[in-house]
Each structure stands twice: as C-alpha cells, then as structure tokens.
Design a protein around this motif. Structure first.
Motif, short mmCIF file in Angstrom:
data_model
loop_
_atom_site.label_atom_id
_atom_site.label_comp_id
_atom_site.label_asym_id
_atom_site.label_seq_id
_atom_site.Cartn_x
_atom_site.Cartn_y
_atom_site.Cartn_z
N UNK A 13 0.83 -1.20 0.00
CA UNK A 13 0.00 0.00 0.00
C UNK A 13 0.87 1.26 0.00
N UNK A 14 0.47 2.21 -0.84
CA UNK A 14 1.18 3.49 -0.89
C UNK A 14 2.45 3.46 -1.71
N UNK A 15 2.77 2.34 -2.30
CA UNK A 15 3.99 2.23 -3.11
C UNK A 15 3.72 2.87 -4.47
N UNK A 16 4.52 3.87 -4.85
CA UNK A 16 4.23 4.64 -6.05
C UNK A 16 5.06 4.30 -7.27
N UNK A 17 6.08 3.45 -7.14
CA UNK A 17 6.92 3.16 -8.29
C UNK A 17 7.60 1.80 -8.11
N UNK A 18 8.12 1.29 -9.22
CA UNK A 18 8.86 0.03 -9.16
C UNK A 18 10.16 0.21 -8.38
N UNK A 19 10.74 1.39 -8.45
CA UNK A 19 11.96 1.66 -7.68
C UNK A 19 11.68 1.58 -6.18
N UNK A 20 10.57 2.18 -5.75
CA UNK A 20 10.20 2.10 -4.33
C UNK A 20 9.89 0.66 -3.94
N UNK A 21 9.25 -0.09 -4.84
CA UNK A 21 8.95 -1.50 -4.58
C UNK A 21 10.24 -2.27 -4.34
N UNK A 22 11.25 -2.07 -5.20
CA UNK A 22 12.54 -2.74 -5.02
C UNK A 22 13.16 -2.40 -3.67
N UNK A 23 13.03 -1.14 -3.25
CA UNK A 23 13.58 -0.74 -1.96
C UNK A 23 12.84 -1.43 -0.81
N UNK A 24 11.52 -1.50 -0.91
CA UNK A 24 10.72 -2.10 0.16
C UNK A 24 10.86 -3.62 0.21
#
Length: 93
Positions: A13-24
């Motif tokens: 939830x609240x993840x706005x990009x694939x880059x942020x997804x990779x970080x999380x």
C-alpha cells in the motif's frame, strides 16, 4: 528428500513506483537465497508497483525439517518486509 513450494503474495500500500517497490522488497533474495536448502525468486507481480509474489522452494531430509523452515521463512517475512502479507500457500511435492 522432501520438497515444499511456499508462495507468498504481498500488497504494498502506498507504493508509487517500481523503484520504491525494489527498496521495500529488497534483500529478500539475499536474505533467503543464501541458505543452501532454499531457492527464492519473485514469481509474480513484477510489473506492478503495488503488489508482489515470491516463491520459495525448500528442500530437506525430513518433512518436519521442511515445515520448520517454511514457518521460519513466514515469520521472518512478517517481521522484516515493508509490505502486507496477503496470502501464503504451501505445497509439498
């Protein structure tokens, strides 16, 4: 030899990009793939930034050992991943 396939679906939830997804989600492969009896990969949701699916293949000499390893992986995921676990499936081959 006993084999289990553990598939875990996550919501981000609240993840706005694939880059942020990779970080999380980052580090899952490194954390679990270093164990000789575990193979891990992102098996679904690769193009989505708000969801992910990971599959773990666990191999052991006894079913009890494999079940224990599955439980340890599930517990560690709950504690360490910045995502919501939506579904967990275990299949013994």
């Amino acid at each position: 030899m006993h084999i289990a396939i553990l598939t875990v679906k996550f919501s981000l939830p609240g993840c706005g990009s694939l880059k942020e997804k990779r970080q999380r989600m980052g580090g899952l492969h490194a954390r679990f793939g270093n164990t000789p009896s575990v193979a891990v990969c992102e098996s679904g949701g690769r193009a989505r930034h708000d969801a992910s699916e990971w599959t773990f293949v666990i191999v052991g000499l006894s079913k009890r050992e494999v079940e224990s390893q599955c439980s340890q992986i599930e517990e560690k995921l709950e504690r360490t991943v910045d995502a919501r676990v939506m579904n967990v499936e275990r299949e013994f081959v």
